[in-house]
Write a protein that holds these residues in place. Sequence first.
Motif, PDB file in Angstrom:
ATOM      1  N   LEU A  21       1.335  -1.274  -0.241  1.00 52.84           N
ATOM      2  CA  LEU A  21       0.248  -0.229  -0.237  1.00 52.84           C
ATOM      3  C   LEU A  21       0.612   1.159  -0.114  1.00 52.84           C
ATOM      4  O   LEU A  21       1.185   2.533  -0.793  1.00 52.84           O
ATOM      5  CB  LEU A  21      -0.889   0.507   1.230  1.00 52.84           C
ATOM      6  N   ARG A  22       2.676   1.505   0.859  1.00 52.10           N
ATOM      7  CA  ARG A  22       3.051   2.293   0.674  1.00 52.10           C
ATOM      8  C   ARG A  22       3.869   2.668  -0.705  1.00 52.10           C
ATOM      9  O   ARG A  22       3.918   3.652  -1.193  1.00 52.10           O
ATOM     10  CB  ARG A  22       3.671   1.950   1.599  1.00 52.10           C
ATOM     11  N   GLU A  23       4.220   1.670  -1.613  1.00 49.09           N
ATOM     12  CA  GLU A  23       4.467   1.446  -2.691  1.00 49.09           C
ATOM     13  C   GLU A  23       3.884   1.788  -3.808  1.00 49.09           C
ATOM     14  O   GLU A  23       3.526   3.184  -4.541  1.00 49.09           O
ATOM     15  CB  GLU A  23       4.738  -0.437  -2.748  1.00 49.09           C
ATOM     16  N   MET A  24       2.841   1.581  -3.477  1.00 47.77           N
ATOM     17  CA  MET A  24       1.299   2.118  -4.327  1.00 47.77           C
ATOM     18  C   MET A  24       1.114   4.003  -4.433  1.00 47.77           C
ATOM     19  O   MET A  24       0.702   4.133  -5.286  1.00 47.77           O
ATOM     20  CB  MET A  24       0.462   1.748  -4.154  1.00 47.77           C
ATOM     21  N   THR A  29       2.832   9.193  -7.475  1.00 45.58           N
ATOM     22  CA  THR A  29       3.557  10.100  -7.890  1.00 45.58           C
ATOM     23  C   THR A  29       4.512  10.709  -8.552  1.00 45.58           C
ATOM     24  O   THR A  29       5.768  11.352  -8.681  1.00 45.58           O
ATOM     25  CB  THR A  29       4.703  10.681  -6.078  1.00 45.58           C
ATOM     26  N   GLN A  30       4.659   9.248  -8.740  1.00 48.05           N
ATOM     27  CA  GLN A  30       6.399   9.216 -10.318  1.00 48.05           C
ATOM     28  C   GLN A  30       5.334   8.753 -11.025  1.00 48.05           C
ATOM     29  O   GLN A  30       4.343   8.260 -12.160  1.00 48.05           O
ATOM     30  CB  GLN A  30       6.873   7.882  -9.970  1.00 48.05           C
ATOM     31  N   LEU A  31       5.036  10.137 -12.419  1.00 50.54           N
ATOM     32  CA  LEU A  31       4.871  10.556 -13.233  1.00 50.54           C
ATOM     33  C   LEU A  31       4.555   9.331 -14.320  1.00 50.54           C
ATOM     34  O   LEU A  31       3.480   9.177 -15.565  1.00 50.54           O
ATOM     35  CB  LEU A  31       3.873  12.180 -13.757  1.00 50.54           C
ATOM     36  N   VAL A  34       2.960   6.801 -13.371  1.00 51.64           N
ATOM     37  CA  VAL A  34       1.765   6.293 -13.897  1.00 51.64           C
ATOM     38  C   VAL A  34       0.662   6.523 -14.956  1.00 51.64           C
ATOM     39  O   VAL A  34       0.150   5.836 -15.571  1.00 51.64           O
ATOM     40  CB  VAL A  34       0.885   7.669 -13.097  1.00 51.64           C
ATOM     41  N   ILE A  35       2.195   7.244 -16.418  1.00 57.03           N
ATOM     42  CA  ILE A  35       1.231   7.326 -17.640  1.00 57.03           C
ATOM     43  C   ILE A  35       1.925   5.886 -18.396  1.00 57.03           C
ATOM     44  O   ILE A  35       0.867   5.392 -18.720  1.00 57.03           O
ATOM     45  CB  ILE A  35       2.304   7.782 -18.196  1.00 57.03           C
ATOM     46  N   PHE A  36       2.835   5.148 -17.260  1.00 57.60           N
ATOM     47  CA  PHE A  36       3.190   3.685 -18.473  1.00 57.60           C
ATOM     48  C   PHE A  36       1.973   2.717 -17.465  1.00 57.60           C
ATOM     49  O   PHE A  36       1.569   1.746 -19.020  1.00 57.60           O
ATOM     50  CB  PHE A  36       4.512   3.001 -18.730  1.00 57.60           C
ATOM     51  N   ASP A  37       1.272   2.565 -16.805  1.00 55.79           N
ATOM     52  CA  ASP A  37       0.225   1.681 -16.649  1.00 55.79           C
ATOM     53  C   ASP A  37      -0.935   2.658 -16.980  1.00 55.79           C
ATOM     54  O   ASP A  37      -1.767   1.495 -17.703  1.00 55.79           O
ATOM     55  CB  ASP A  37      -0.449   2.251 -14.489  1.00 55.79           C
ATOM     56  N   HIS A  38      -1.480   4.361 -17.249  1.00 60.14           N
ATOM     57  CA  HIS A  38      -2.408   4.381 -18.428  1.00 60.14           C
ATOM     58  C   HIS A  38      -2.131   3.901 -19.859  1.00 60.14           C
ATOM     59  O   HIS A  38      -3.335   3.279 -20.577  1.00 60.14           O
ATOM     60  CB  HIS A  38      -2.667   5.354 -18.381  1.00 60.14           C
ATOM     61  N   LEU A  39      -1.147   3.428 -19.979  1.00 66.38           N
ATOM     62  CA  LEU A  39      -0.383   3.543 -21.573  1.00 66.38           C
ATOM     63  C   LEU A  39      -1.010   1.997 -21.367  1.00 66.38           C
ATOM     64  O   LEU A  39      -1.730   1.653 -22.775  1.00 66.38           O
ATOM     65  CB  LEU A  39       0.571   3.288 -21.965  1.00 66.38           C
ATOM     66  N   HIS A  40      -0.556   0.762 -20.843  1.00 63.56           N
ATOM     67  CA  HIS A  40      -0.989  -0.610 -20.889  1.00 63.56           C
ATOM     68  C   HIS A  40      -2.364  -0.946 -20.780  1.00 63.56           C
ATOM     69  O   HIS A  40      -3.123  -1.412 -21.102  1.00 63.56           O
ATOM     70  CB  HIS A  40      -0.320  -1.276 -19.677  1.00 63.56           C
ATOM     71  N   THR A  41      -3.649   0.193 -19.744  1.00 63.65           N
ATOM     72  CA  THR A  41      -4.461  -0.231 -19.580  1.00 63.65           C
ATOM     73  C   THR A  41      -5.742   0.103 -20.917  1.00 63.65           C
ATOM     74  O   THR A  41      -6.653  -0.683 -21.430  1.00 63.65           O
ATOM     75  CB  THR A  41      -4.954   1.112 -18.931  1.00 63.65           C
ATOM     76  N   ILE A  42      -4.826   1.174 -21.829  1.00 63.40           N
ATOM     77  CA  ILE A  42      -5.615   1.422 -22.914  1.00 63.40           C
ATOM     78  C   ILE A  42      -5.842   0.607 -23.985  1.00 63.40           C
ATOM     79  O   ILE A  42      -6.198   0.222 -24.112  1.00 63.40           O
ATOM     80  CB  ILE A  42      -5.627   3.344 -23.663  1.00 63.40           C
ATOM     81  N   ALA A  43      -4.171   0.536 -24.305  1.00 64.43           N
ATOM     82  CA  ALA A  43      -3.201  -0.268 -25.396  1.00 64.43           C
ATOM     83  C   ALA A  43      -4.520  -2.278 -25.197  1.00 64.43           C
ATOM     84  O   ALA A  43      -4.106  -2.522 -25.869  1.00 64.43           O
ATOM     85  CB  ALA A  43      -1.990  -0.284 -25.392  1.00 64.43           C
ATOM     86  N   TYR A  44      -3.784  -2.074 -23.941  1.00 65.81           N
ATOM     87  CA  TYR A  44      -4.808  -3.900 -24.336  1.00 65.81           C
ATOM     88  C   TYR A  44      -5.706  -3.939 -23.301  1.00 65.81           C
ATOM     89  O   TYR A  44      -5.816  -4.976 -22.357  1.00 65.81           O
ATOM     90  CB  TYR A  44      -3.462  -4.829 -23.716  1.00 65.81           C
ATOM     91  N   GLN A  45      -6.398  -3.147 -24.024  1.00 72.08           N
ATOM     92  CA  GLN A  45      -8.224  -3.176 -22.455  1.00 72.08           C
ATOM     93  C   GLN A  45      -8.901  -4.182 -23.689  1.00 72.08           C
ATOM     94  O   GLN A  45      -9.205  -4.994 -24.423  1.00 72.08           O
ATOM     95  CB  GLN A  45      -8.774  -1.891 -23.081  1.00 72.08           C
ATOM     96  N   GLY A  46      -9.053  -5.046 -21.913  1.00 74.42           N
ATOM     97  CA  GLY A  46     -10.032  -5.775 -22.264  1.00 74.42           C
ATOM     98  C   GLY A  46      -8.966  -7.369 -21.834  1.00 74.42           C
ATOM     99  O   GLY A  46      -9.597  -8.894 -21.906  1.00 74.42           O
ATOM    100  N   THR A  47      -7.732  -7.173 -22.063  1.00 76.22           N
ATOM    101  CA  THR A  47      -6.958  -8.145 -21.386  1.00 76.22           C
ATOM    102  C   THR A  47      -5.903  -8.228 -20.485  1.00 76.22           C
ATOM    103  O   THR A  47      -6.276  -7.186 -19.734  1.00 76.22           O
ATOM    104  CB  THR A  47      -5.610  -8.467 -22.852  1.00 76.22           C
ATOM    105  N   PRO A  48      -5.541  -9.471 -19.538  1.00 74.95           N
ATOM    106  CA  PRO A  48      -4.754  -9.189 -18.719  1.00 74.95           C
ATOM    107  C   PRO A  48      -3.178  -8.164 -18.482  1.00 74.95           C
ATOM    108  O   PRO A  48      -3.618  -7.772 -17.284  1.00 74.95           O
ATOM    109  CB  PRO A  48      -3.654 -10.855 -18.180  1.00 74.95           C
ATOM    110  N   LEU A  49      -2.639  -8.060 -19.624  1.00 69.84           N
ATOM    111  CA  LEU A  49      -1.696  -7.065 -19.608  1.00 69.84           C
ATOM    112  C   LEU A  49      -2.256  -5.649 -19.037  1.00 69.84           C
ATOM    113  O   LEU A  49      -1.464  -4.353 -19.163  1.00 69.84           O
ATOM    114  CB  LEU A  49      -1.689  -7.083 -21.379  1.00 69.84           C
TER     115      LEU A  49
END
Length: 332
Positions: A21-24, A29-31, A34-49
């Motif tokens: 939880l502290r790591e999260m 705070t590290q943009l 965050v942006i690479f997490d969002h990139l995976h979210t939209i690029a592989y939407q609907g899949t485990p990646l």
Amino acid sequence: KQWYQRRVAITAGERERHVILREMQEVETQLQEVIFDHLHTIAYQGTPLSYNILGPTKNIKSITRNDLVDYISRHYQPKNIYIAAAGGIDHAELVKLAEKNFGAMATTQEDSIPFPPARFSGSLMNYRDDDNPFCHVALAVEGCGWTNPDYFPLMVANTLIGNWNRAQGGGRNIPSKFARKIHEMGAGQSFMAFNTCYKDTGLWGIYGVVDPANDGIRPFIMAIQSEFRRLYRSVSPGEIQRAKNLLKTYLLAQCDGTTAVCEDIGRQMLTYGRRIPLAEIDSRIEAVDQQSLKKVMAEYVYDVDPALVALGATEGTPDYGLLRSLMSGPFE
């Protein structure tokens, strides 16, 4: 009881829960993270990646010891484990230690765990936050997996683009043509080419930080797409050779020390099923030329749906229609 049932303590699980939880909180705070997490979210939407590595907070708070034991029992199988060592190691002694500590492990699940295929989706996420003085952007296309023959040509293309920061020395007198172009534009603060690979897919592109003043975001993104086209049509043999030399230097530097070598052995065994000799890596990199570079740029970049994430002061970010149209501009 199995070894993992004996060693997964309840107190340790509670302690790690708070650590995660502290790591999260730190990651948020590290943009760049965050942006690479969002990139995976939209690029592989609907899949485990598309899932965040740490998972949602509610899962971390509700996970139990039984969940951990079940996960370990399914994934920590002898067929999925390699023991790697580097340095002054006696092989026979290493084998004895492995038999002593892991000899009792038994395969309890013969079938491979099914993983749904990755599906790349071209898309755009615009997360506007004007309290942030800069715009962070990541533009990516679908790359290839680790074992694909196009892996090394894409790595050379990645090295050709390179990385740059306005605070570093050299100014405009740096080898990368793209870095010189961004320096002269004035809006770009930094950029970094990336090539993230998985088993059967990957993300290849550029992450950058832009000053939104004077409508700097759109020219920055269009400059990225212009660089993609340049890599296809007009990169010189000298540039390619320099990039190949840089890539080989970088890969060798990653294996500086026994700890790094040991990690490299384990990673390659899990990825390729063998450790690729340095001579083979060198020959694969040297085999990249203008034609092979042109081939991968045409296959992976030209006229494909890109994924773009913009975060921060994003006013001026182009809409997806313009972004997509510039991926199919004239490459010749």
